[in-house]
Design a protein around this motif. Structure first.
Motif, short mmCIF file in Angstrom:
data_model
loop_
_atom_site.label_atom_id
_atom_site.label_comp_id
_atom_site.label_asym_id
_atom_site.label_seq_id
_atom_site.Cartn_x
_atom_site.Cartn_y
_atom_site.Cartn_z
N ALA A 476 0.83 -1.20 0.00
CA ALA A 476 0.00 0.00 0.00
C ALA A 476 0.87 1.25 0.00
N ILE A 477 1.91 1.29 0.85
CA ILE A 477 2.79 2.46 0.93
C ILE A 477 3.54 2.65 -0.38
N ALA A 767 8.14 -1.51 6.62
CA ALA A 767 7.39 -1.47 5.36
C ALA A 767 7.71 -0.21 4.56
N GLY A 768 7.84 0.93 5.25
CA GLY A 768 8.14 2.18 4.56
C GLY A 768 9.51 2.20 3.94
N VAL A 769 10.51 1.62 4.62
CA VAL A 769 11.88 1.58 4.08
C VAL A 769 11.92 0.79 2.77
N VAL A 770 11.38 -0.41 2.79
CA VAL A 770 11.40 -1.25 1.58
C VAL A 770 10.51 -0.66 0.49
N ALA A 771 9.36 -0.11 0.88
CA ALA A 771 8.44 0.48 -0.11
C ALA A 771 9.10 1.65 -0.82
N ALA A 772 9.83 2.49 -0.08
CA ALA A 772 10.51 3.65 -0.69
C ALA A 772 11.57 3.20 -1.69
N ASP A 796 14.50 11.97 -1.36
CA ASP A 796 13.60 12.49 -0.33
C ASP A 796 12.57 11.43 0.10
N ILE A 797 12.15 10.56 -0.82
CA ILE A 797 11.14 9.57 -0.42
C ILE A 797 11.76 8.45 0.41
N TRP A 798 13.10 8.33 0.39
CA TRP A 798 13.73 7.35 1.26
C TRP A 798 13.58 7.75 2.72
N GLY A 801 9.17 7.93 3.02
CA GLY A 801 8.54 6.62 3.04
C GLY A 801 8.54 5.97 4.42
N PRO A 802 9.73 5.82 5.04
CA PRO A 802 9.74 5.20 6.37
C PRO A 802 8.98 6.01 7.42
N LEU A 803 9.16 7.34 7.41
CA LEU A 803 8.49 8.15 8.42
C LEU A 803 6.97 8.13 8.25
N SER A 804 6.52 8.35 7.00
CA SER A 804 5.07 8.35 6.76
C SER A 804 4.49 6.96 6.98
N GLY A 805 5.25 5.91 6.59
CA GLY A 805 4.77 4.55 6.80
C GLY A 805 4.60 4.24 8.28
N ALA A 806 5.63 4.58 9.06
CA ALA A 806 5.55 4.33 10.51
C ALA A 806 4.41 5.11 11.14
N LEU A 807 4.30 6.38 10.78
CA LEU A 807 3.25 7.23 11.37
C LEU A 807 1.86 6.77 10.94
#
Length: 833
Positions: A476-477, A767-772, A796-798, A801-807
């Protein structure tokens, strides 16, 4: 008997809420496909209809030879509107002056789309005209008026006839955007062609028939016309016309298609997860049925009918929700785009039903087969059947289903492969990563009674379930990041092509003697102007001494040289500069140096068309003189920019002895129009091409496309959130049991809350790290292969991605679990019993 049991089971579980997850997932799939397909279909039609003004019709038929009149008769019989255009060049005479002009003779119905704008005097406001000039009169653009020193009401000679200038031609919807031609334009009534006596045997004349009407009628007419078309007749629409607007439309269509595909992936993930989870929840009831003597065939019939009822109910729910959402979206978009959106075709409805049924069946079939194999002893040994939780067959079947649906929906194998393989790579990376993380967590040695320890222990306990959740979150991310970044890159690219200070006028046919005075005048009036490009017309004659094929005339019975090398078929506009234009990018070789002699830089697509390599020798023919130049570089040219572009740029020494005229791009602001007009009156041989209205139309279309893309993106974001919700809901029962056990063992509420929050934070972060990472790689490939954008990475999405995914995952997951955490232990026990 079994049918009644299936129906009773359906209604009972519907009331109890047991079907919430799977019904919501199937309804989500149907709603997503219907909404995205309907909205994109309606928006695409609306943008295309509005953009059709650029060719003054929905479709046009063009030819260098006269077109049969029966074509238009057939179209009119099918309910289409038609118009005719005839183009030719001739001399105009007035006030003892003469001027070569481009004549457009139009029937009274022209234009079918868009508006003709005229002025009754130089200083008069523009007004929309209903049809073209009356017989006996002509409309001239300002350049011709200045050249012949004419005013409205004067007479001008065109061929053997004299005409009254009844208006100044200010704007044509289908005026060619070509700064090298079409600048001296005259609009004539087609009834006056014969009396001019200009068109004679052998004259160079172009013909065009215009058609407009409902899209299905236009398509039906084309299918009728297609077998009758000759090789020299071309049927085209606005997207077939080489222009900035056609490029923008093609990009927007690809993006909307991508959004639809991503919506299918998200919906498929939601159904796959919820179907698997629902079947797992039926293990105990099936075991009970078998202990009471229920036959396998009877249980199979009950659950197959049960699935059919669930599927039918979910389809109806999804279709109703999708219709309401696309209806509201259509009204909103119509108000903001200032255009009435046409109704969607039946295809979105059929696609939604088909995809909903296929997803429900294909993602449920293996879990159902597993369900039928549950042993009766599970009532005593609750772990029996757990080995069925992970099935390679189910995963393979699900992957094949998603790929097939994406391919059927898009009809494009390349875009399907890019999205599918990038998603598959994400799943593989996360599967390996989850094994390492969940296995390595046991060696961390965290202290008991700590929220982080409890969170990691919870992750370890549900290793398989969390791996599935992790993959769903990351998918999804990844899809959301992919769509958001691509949308921003597209809009930024459009805006960079049309900045606020973009040129809105071109000065053509400036002589060497006029160049410096014109430059000084513009500088004195603070009018921004680009560099002055020298231009001359020339033909590519040979490559490495091998002659190239030239354009032939069937009318003159000329034969094509089949043995000649592929050529351009027309003269090119050549220029020579020492510095490469700013909107060009070097793609091979070296740009000219001060010592360069006899060199040429070739545009990349032209080099591929002519099969030119670095170091080749290209022979040019200008008039009767020929010369050669060595290919030393290739350039990528952004043809969407409103700036002069060239296929061939020569080193300054090559054409130094050839007479040339200059062109320049200028930015004319509202308060500078009078000064600009004065310049044209002072130098009547200079042609000015006003593209301000053209720029406004492109900006308007891009704004509409951006609005449509933003709305579709919002729908996909909602779909992504619903996928996450379905994942969290699937684990609610197990989490309730954990909360009861922890409270029984004396764990405080704060400890449990923090552990739950940290668990979702960790899952969202990974999930955000791998998704980015995966989305950035997929973006790089898609931008270069599908959108003709400069492929680039997005560091920038690296971080985002992790921050928005975690939040996002933490807030969404914790919010859904909060109600469970706030219930007392006795209430939770009653809920899970």
């Amino acid at each position: 008997m079994w049918a009644k049991l299936a129906i009773r089971l359906f209604f009972r579980e519907l009331r109890r809420g047991e079907l919430t997850v799977i019904c919501a997932a199937i309804a989500l799939a149907v709603m997503t496909v219907l909404t995205l397909s309907s909205v994109t279909d309606r928006i695409g039609q609306a943008i295309l209809q509005k953009s059709n003004a650029f060719i003054a019709a929905d479709r046009a038929l063009a030819s260098n030879h006269a077109l049969p009149e029966n074509y238009q008769e057939q179209a009119q019989n099918m309910g289409l509107k038609t118009a005719r255009l005839t183009f030719f060049d001739t001399m105009l005479f007035a006030n003892e002056r003469m001027q070569l002009a481009a004549i457009k003779a139009a029937s009274q119905a022209y234009p079918l789309k868009g508006e003709l704008l005229i002025k009754r005097d130089f200083d008069a406001p523009e007004q929309a005209a209903k049809g073209g000039p009356e017989p006996g009169s002509v409309w001239l653009n300002e350049s011709v008026m200045y050249s012949l020193d004419l005013a409205v009401g004067d007479s001008v000679e065109l061929g053997a006839a004299s005409f009254v200038v009844s208006a100044i031609l200010s704007e044509e919807p289908d005026a060619p955007f070509n700064i090298f031609s079409g600048s001296r334009r005259v609009l004539l009534n087609e009834a006056d062609i014969e009396k001019t006596q200009v068109i004679q045997p052998g004259s160079r004349v172009f013909y065009r028939q215009l058609y407009a009407g409902e899209s299905d009628k236009v398509e039906a007419f084309y299918q009728l016309l297609k077998p009758q078309l000759a090789e020299n007749q071309r049927w085209y629409g606005v997207k077939d016309r080489q222009s900035p607007i056609s490029n923008s439309l093609e990009r927007s269509e690809r993006f909307l298609l991508l959004a639809g595909l991503l919506g299918i992936i998200l919906a498929a993930v939601a159904i796959a997860v919820s179907a698997k989870r629902y079947c797992e929840r039926q293990y105990d009831p099936v075991a009970m049925m078998k202990t009471l003597g229920g036959a396998r065939s009877q249980i199979r019939n009950i659950y197959l009918l049960h699935l059919a009822l669930v599927c039918g109910f979910s389809l109806a729910l999804g279709l109703a929700a999708g219709y309401g959402l696309q209806y509201a979206a259509g009204n909103y978009m119509a108000a903001n785009m200032d255009v009435q959106l046409p109704p969607a075709s039946m295809r979105p409805w059929l696609s939604a039903v088909f995809i909903g049924v296929v997803c429900a069946v294909m993602f449920s079939i293996k879990p159902l087969l597993d369900l039928f194999d549950i042993p009766p002893l599970r009532v005593l040994r609750r772990n029996l059947g757990d080995r069925l939780l992970v099935s390679k067959i189910h995963l393979a079947l699900s992957a094949f289903t998603v790929f097939a649906l994406m391919w059927l929906f898009s009809g494009k194998i390349m875009i399907t492969l890019i999205l599918f393989l990038s998603s598959a790579a994400l799943v593989l990376v996360l599967f390996i990563l989850s094994k390492l993380i969940f296995g390595g967590g046991r060696k961390l040695g965290l202290s008991p009674g700590n929220s982080w320890s409890l969170a990691i222990a919870s992750i370890q306990k549900r290793a398989n379930a969390n791996a599935v959740q992790l993959i769903s979150f990351a998918l999804a991310i990844k899809l959301l990041l992919f769509l958001i970044v691509l949308k921003n890159d597209m809009i930024n690219d459009w805006q960079s092509q049309l900045p606020a200070d973009a040129p809105n006028a071109f000065l053509v046919n400036i002589t060497e003697e006029e160049k410096q005075p014109v430059s000084d005048y513009l500088a004195d009036k603070d009018i921004e102007v680009s560099r002055f490009y020298p231009t001359i017309r020339g033909r590519v004659n040979a490559i490495n001494g091998e002659p190239v094929a030239r354009e032939v005339s069937l009318e003159d019975n000329e034969k094509k040289d089949e043995e000649a090398r592929s050529g351009v078929g027309r003269e090119l506009n050549l220029t020579w500069v020492s510095e490469m234009p700013s909107h060009n990018t070097l793609s091979g070789g070296q740009w000219f140096s001060e010592q360069s002699r006899g060199e040429v830089s070739v545009e990349q697509s032209m080099a591929e068309r002519l099969d030119i390599k670095l170091g080749d020798s290209v022979s040019f023919l200008i008039g009767a003189q020929s010369f050669e130049a060595k290919v030393t570089s290739f350039r990528e040219v952004n043809w969407s920019t409103l700036k002069p572009n060239f296929f061939m740029i020569l080193s300054p020494d090559v054409l130094a002895d050839f007479p040339a005229t200059y062109i320049a791009a200028a930015r004319i602001d509202e308060g500078e129009s009078k000064a600009f007009t004065q310049l044209l009156r002072q130098y009547p041989t200079i042609t000015a091409i006003d593209v301000d209205n053209f720029v406004d139309q492109i900006r308007s279309t891009i704004e509409q496309v951006s609005l449509a893309i933003g709305f579709v993106l919002a729908i996909v974001v909602v779909c992504g959130a619903l996928v996450l919700i379905s994942q969290v809901q699937a684990s609610l029962g197990e989490r309730m049991q954990e909360v009861v056990i922890l409270r029984t063992l004396g764990a405080r509420g704060q400890l449990i809350r923090h552990a739950t929050l940290y668990e979702f934070l960790l899952l969202g972060l990974v999930a955000g790290v791998v998704a980015a990472l995966i989305s950035d790689i997929a973006l790089f490939i898609v931008q270069r292969t599908l959108f003709e954008l400069p492929g680039k990475l997005h560091p920038d999405i690296w971080l985002i991605g992790p921050l928005s995914g975690a939040l996002f995952v933490a807030v969404l997951g914790y919010t859904m679990i909060a109600r469970t955490l706030n219930k007392n232990t006795s209430g939770l026990l009653r809920k899970i019993m």
